[in-house]
Scaffold this motif. Structure first.
Motif, PDB file in Angstrom:
ATOM      1  N   PHE A  29     148.915  -8.488  15.287  1.00 39.61           N
ATOM      2  CA  PHE A  29     149.607  -7.348  15.884  1.00 39.61           C
ATOM      3  C   PHE A  29     148.702  -6.127  15.752  1.00 39.61           C
ATOM      4  CE2 PHE A  29     152.735  -3.844  15.749  1.00 39.61           C
ATOM      5  CZ  PHE A  29     153.386  -4.091  16.945  1.00 39.61           C
ATOM      6  N   TYR A  30     148.254  -5.591  16.890  1.00 43.96           N
ATOM      7  CA  TYR A  30     147.305  -4.482  16.909  1.00 43.96           C
ATOM      8  C   TYR A  30     148.019  -3.135  16.998  1.00 43.96           C
ATOM      9  CZ  TYR A  30     143.153  -7.390  17.425  1.00 43.96           C
ATOM     10  OH  TYR A  30     142.119  -8.276  17.196  1.00 43.96           O
ATOM     11  N   THR A  31     147.530  -2.180  16.211  1.00 43.29           N
ATOM     12  CA  THR A  31     148.014  -0.808  16.242  1.00 43.29           C
ATOM     13  C   THR A  31     146.809   0.126  16.169  1.00 43.29           C
ATOM     14  OG1 THR A  31     148.225  -0.570  13.845  1.00 43.29           O
ATOM     15  CG2 THR A  31     150.139  -1.468  15.027  1.00 43.29           C
ATOM     16  N   THR A  32     147.079   1.416  16.293  1.00 38.24           N
ATOM     17  CA  THR A  32     146.051   2.446  16.154  1.00 38.24           C
ATOM     18  C   THR A  32     146.699   3.697  15.559  1.00 38.24           C
ATOM     19  OG1 THR A  32     144.445   3.827  17.352  1.00 38.24           O
ATOM     20  CG2 THR A  32     146.434   3.216  18.547  1.00 38.24           C
ATOM     21  N   THR A  33     145.891   4.547  14.952  1.00 31.53           N
ATOM     22  CA  THR A  33     146.409   5.833  14.475  1.00 31.53           C
ATOM     23  C   THR A  33     146.376   6.875  15.593  1.00 31.53           C
ATOM     24  OG1 THR A  33     144.257   6.541  13.636  1.00 31.53           O
ATOM     25  CG2 THR A  33     145.714   5.392  12.080  1.00 31.53           C
ATOM     26  N   SER A  34     145.892   6.490  16.783  1.00 31.77           N
ATOM     27  CA  SER A  34     145.777   7.402  17.918  1.00 31.77           C
ATOM     28  C   SER A  34     146.891   7.140  18.937  1.00 31.77           C
ATOM     29  CB  SER A  34     144.410   7.240  18.595  1.00 31.77           C
ATOM     30  OG  SER A  34     144.383   7.908  19.827  1.00 31.77           O
ATOM     31  N   GLU A  35     147.828   8.070  19.028  1.00 27.37           N
ATOM     32  CA  GLU A  35     148.881   7.942  20.044  1.00 27.37           C
ATOM     33  C   GLU A  35     148.268   7.959  21.442  1.00 27.37           C
ATOM     34  OE1 GLU A  35     153.200   9.871  21.294  1.00 27.37           O
ATOM     35  OE2 GLU A  35     152.030  10.825  19.701  1.00 27.37           O
ATOM     36  N   GLU A  36     147.231   8.755  21.628  1.00 26.32           N
ATOM     37  CA  GLU A  36     146.553   8.818  22.925  1.00 26.32           C
ATOM     38  C   GLU A  36     145.971   7.456  23.309  1.00 26.32           C
ATOM     39  OE1 GLU A  36     142.835  11.143  25.108  1.00 26.32           O
ATOM     40  OE2 GLU A  36     143.394  11.718  23.078  1.00 26.32           O
ATOM     41  N   GLN A  37     145.342   6.766  22.364  1.00 23.13           N
ATOM     42  CA  GLN A  37     144.773   5.445  22.630  1.00 23.13           C
ATOM     43  C   GLN A  37     145.870   4.457  23.018  1.00 23.13           C
ATOM     44  OE1 GLN A  37     141.676   4.457  22.914  1.00 23.13           O
ATOM     45  NE2 GLN A  37     141.988   2.249  23.008  1.00 23.13           N
ATOM     46  N   ALA A  38     147.000   4.480  22.305  1.00 21.90           N
ATOM     47  CA  ALA A  38     148.110   3.581  22.620  1.00 21.90           C
ATOM     48  C   ALA A  38     148.668   3.880  24.015  1.00 21.90           C
ATOM     49  CB  ALA A  38     149.207   3.710  21.563  1.00 21.90           C
ATOM     50  N   THR A  39     148.769   5.156  24.371  1.00 18.73           N
ATOM     51  CA  THR A  39     149.258   5.554  25.694  1.00 18.73           C
ATOM     52  C   THR A  39     148.299   5.092  26.783  1.00 18.73           C
ATOM     53  OG1 THR A  39     150.359   7.483  24.730  1.00 18.73           O
ATOM     54  CG2 THR A  39     149.959   7.528  27.108  1.00 18.73           C
ATOM     55  N   LEU A  40     147.002   5.238  26.560  1.00 18.80           N
ATOM     56  CA  LEU A  40     146.009   4.780  27.541  1.00 18.80           C
ATOM     57  C   LEU A  40     146.116   3.276  27.757  1.00 18.80           C
ATOM     58  CD1 LEU A  40     142.884   6.880  26.495  1.00 18.80           C
ATOM     59  CD2 LEU A  40     144.213   7.102  28.604  1.00 18.80           C
ATOM     60  N   TRP A  41     146.346   2.529  26.678  1.00 21.36           N
ATOM     61  CA  TRP A  41     146.470   1.081  26.789  1.00 21.36           C
ATOM     62  C   TRP A  41     147.677   0.732  27.670  1.00 21.36           C
ATOM     63  CZ3 TRP A  41     149.659  -2.999  26.144  1.00 21.36           C
ATOM     64  CH2 TRP A  41     149.055  -4.263  26.146  1.00 21.36           C
ATOM     65  N   VAL A  42     148.810   1.413  27.452  1.00 21.18           N
ATOM     66  CA  VAL A  42     150.011   1.162  28.252  1.00 21.18           C
ATOM     67  C   VAL A  42     149.720   1.471  29.718  1.00 21.18           C
ATOM     68  CG1 VAL A  42     152.396   1.883  28.709  1.00 21.18           C
ATOM     69  CG2 VAL A  42     151.612   1.591  26.349  1.00 21.18           C
ATOM     70  N   ARG A  43     149.103   2.599  29.988  1.00 19.47           N
ATOM     71  CA  ARG A  43     148.816   2.984  31.381  1.00 19.47           C
ATOM     72  C   ARG A  43     147.878   1.976  32.053  1.00 19.47           C
ATOM     73  NH1 ARG A  43     149.041   9.238  30.068  1.00 19.47           N
ATOM     74  NH2 ARG A  43     151.240   9.507  30.598  1.00 19.47           N
ATOM     75  N   ARG A  44     146.938   1.438  31.310  1.00 19.44           N
ATOM     76  CA  ARG A  44     146.029   0.426  31.857  1.00 19.44           C
ATOM     77  C   ARG A  44     146.820  -0.828  32.227  1.00 19.44           C
ATOM     78  NH1 ARG A  44     141.983  -1.008  27.730  1.00 19.44           N
ATOM     79  NH2 ARG A  44     141.901   1.232  27.667  1.00 19.44           N
ATOM     80  N   LYS A  45     147.769  -1.234  31.371  1.00 16.45           N
ATOM     81  CA  LYS A  45     148.591  -2.413  31.645  1.00 16.45           C
ATOM     82  C   LYS A  45     149.524  -2.188  32.841  1.00 16.45           C
ATOM     83  CE  LYS A  45     149.000  -5.808  29.287  1.00 16.45           C
ATOM     84  NZ  LYS A  45     148.428  -7.132  29.450  1.00 16.45           N
ATOM     85  N   LEU A  46     149.977  -0.936  33.028  1.00 11.81           N
ATOM     86  CA  LEU A  46     150.926  -0.627  34.097  1.00 11.81           C
ATOM     87  C   LEU A  46     150.257  -0.360  35.435  1.00 11.81           C
ATOM     88  CD1 LEU A  46     153.371   1.789  32.242  1.00 11.81           C
ATOM     89  CD2 LEU A  46     153.770  -0.613  32.863  1.00 11.81           C
ATOM     90  N   LYS A  47     148.964  -0.160  35.436  1.00 13.08           N
ATOM     91  CA  LYS A  47     148.252   0.230  36.656  1.00 13.08           C
ATOM     92  C   LYS A  47     148.624  -0.692  37.822  1.00 13.08           C
ATOM     93  CE  LYS A  47     143.763   1.673  38.267  1.00 13.08           C
ATOM     94  NZ  LYS A  47     142.367   1.847  37.937  1.00 13.08           N
ATOM     95  N   GLY A  48     149.108  -0.067  38.890  1.00 15.97           N
ATOM     96  CA  GLY A  48     149.459  -0.804  40.093  1.00 15.97           C
ATOM     97  C   GLY A  48     150.841  -1.444  40.069  1.00 15.97           C
ATOM     98  N   THR A  49     151.575  -1.320  38.957  1.00 19.28           N
ATOM     99  CA  THR A  49     152.893  -1.968  38.884  1.00 19.28           C
ATOM    100  C   THR A  49     154.029  -1.011  39.177  1.00 19.28           C
ATOM    101  OG1 THR A  49     153.283  -1.492  36.534  1.00 19.28           O
ATOM    102  CG2 THR A  49     152.053  -3.508  37.062  1.00 19.28           C
ATOM    103  N   GLY A  50     153.803   0.283  38.929  1.00 23.29           N
ATOM    104  CA  GLY A  50     154.868   1.251  39.101  1.00 23.29           C
ATOM    105  C   GLY A  50     155.942   1.141  38.037  1.00 23.29           C
ATOM    106  N   GLY A  51     155.688   0.337  37.017  1.00 22.42           N
ATOM    107  CA  GLY A  51     156.676   0.117  35.967  1.00 22.42           C
ATOM    108  C   GLY A  51     156.596   1.152  34.866  1.00 22.42           C
ATOM    109  N   LYS A  52     157.192   0.798  33.749  1.00 19.91           N
ATOM    110  CA  LYS A  52     157.139   1.666  32.589  1.00 19.91           C
ATOM    111  C   LYS A  52     156.793   0.826  31.364  1.00 19.91           C
ATOM    112  CE  LYS A  52     162.111   1.472  31.753  1.00 19.91           C
ATOM    113  NZ  LYS A  52     163.348   2.247  31.633  1.00 19.91           N
ATOM    114  N   GLY A  53     156.290   1.513  30.359  1.00 20.63           N
ATOM    115  CA  GLY A  53     155.937   0.862  29.118  1.00 20.63           C
ATOM    116  C   GLY A  53     156.315   1.769  27.964  1.00 20.63           C
ATOM    117  N   TYR A  54     155.829   1.413  26.769  1.00 19.12           N
ATOM    118  CA  TYR A  54     156.247   2.141  25.579  1.00 19.12           C
ATOM    119  C   TYR A  54     155.111   2.267  24.577  1.00 19.12           C
ATOM    120  CZ  TYR A  54     160.723   0.958  27.558  1.00 19.12           C
ATOM    121  OH  TYR A  54     161.769   0.819  28.420  1.00 19.12           O
ATOM    122  N   VAL A  55     155.088   3.413  23.930  1.00 14.68           N
ATOM    123  CA  VAL A  55     154.278   3.579  22.734  1.00 14.68           C
ATOM    124  C   VAL A  55     155.264   3.425  21.582  1.00 14.68           C
ATOM    125  CG1 VAL A  55     152.915   5.158  21.325  1.00 14.68           C
ATOM    126  CG2 VAL A  55     152.513   5.023  23.794  1.00 14.68           C
TER     127      VAL A  55
END
Length: 160
Positions: A29-55
């Motif tokens: 289970f991967y985590t980071t101390t950077s909220e920005e990094q976690a948000t970027l990861w979610v946005r990369r996963k959502l790219k082109g889906t129009g969906g939503k994700g979570y930090v």
């Protein structure tokens, strides 16, 4: 300490999952101390889906981890490079650490790794190059014992 996990779902109960590809520090289970990094990861996963994700936000009880096997890399070193390369190049490579904490090998780092793998950089040149980068961290919780040190706080919605 607060740590973040980016996902397309809310993860109140983290799990150790087997990956279908080689990852920097192995399965878990991967985590980071950077909220920005976690948000970027979610946005990369959502790219082109129009969906939503979570930090997903967790409190990591570092005192709980005092009895665990924690491998901590504070910066790119030969040991870190060897560890990441072993995990990334051999799907059958396994380690016994409960938690691994160190730099994220992001896309820019992978480009430098490719130069190393191609013989265009030696190990010392690669590490020197990597030390010029501003790298965020990642924490892998690799065992069930390590997951017991995480307490779910909240999930923040991320939309594109």
């Amino acid at each position: 300490m607060i740590v973040y996990h980016g996902s397309i779902e809310q993860v109140e109960t983290p799990e150790i999952r087997e990956a279908n590809r080689a990852l920097d520090y192995g399965n878990g289970f991967y985590t980071t101390t950077s909220e920005e990094q976690a948000t970027l990861w979610v946005r990369r996963k959502l790219k082109g889906t129009g969906g939503k994700g979570y930090v997903n936000v967790y409190e990591w009880d570092e005192a709980c981890a005092s009895g665990l096997d924690v491998l901590h890399f504070t910066e790119p070193t030969e040991e870190w490079l060897d560890f990441v390369m072993a995990n990334r190049t051999d799907m059958n490579y396994h380690h016994a650490h409960d938690i691994v904490w160190g730099p994220v090998a992001n896309d820019r780092v992978y480009a430098a790794f490719a130069l190393y793998e191609g013989g265009l950089l030696n190990k010392q040149e690669l590490i020197k190059e990597l030390k010029t980068y501003v790298l965020v961290d990642q924490l892998l919780f690799h065992t069930l014992r390590s997951l017991a040190c995480l307490k779910f706080k909240e999930a923040k919605e991320v939309c594109l």
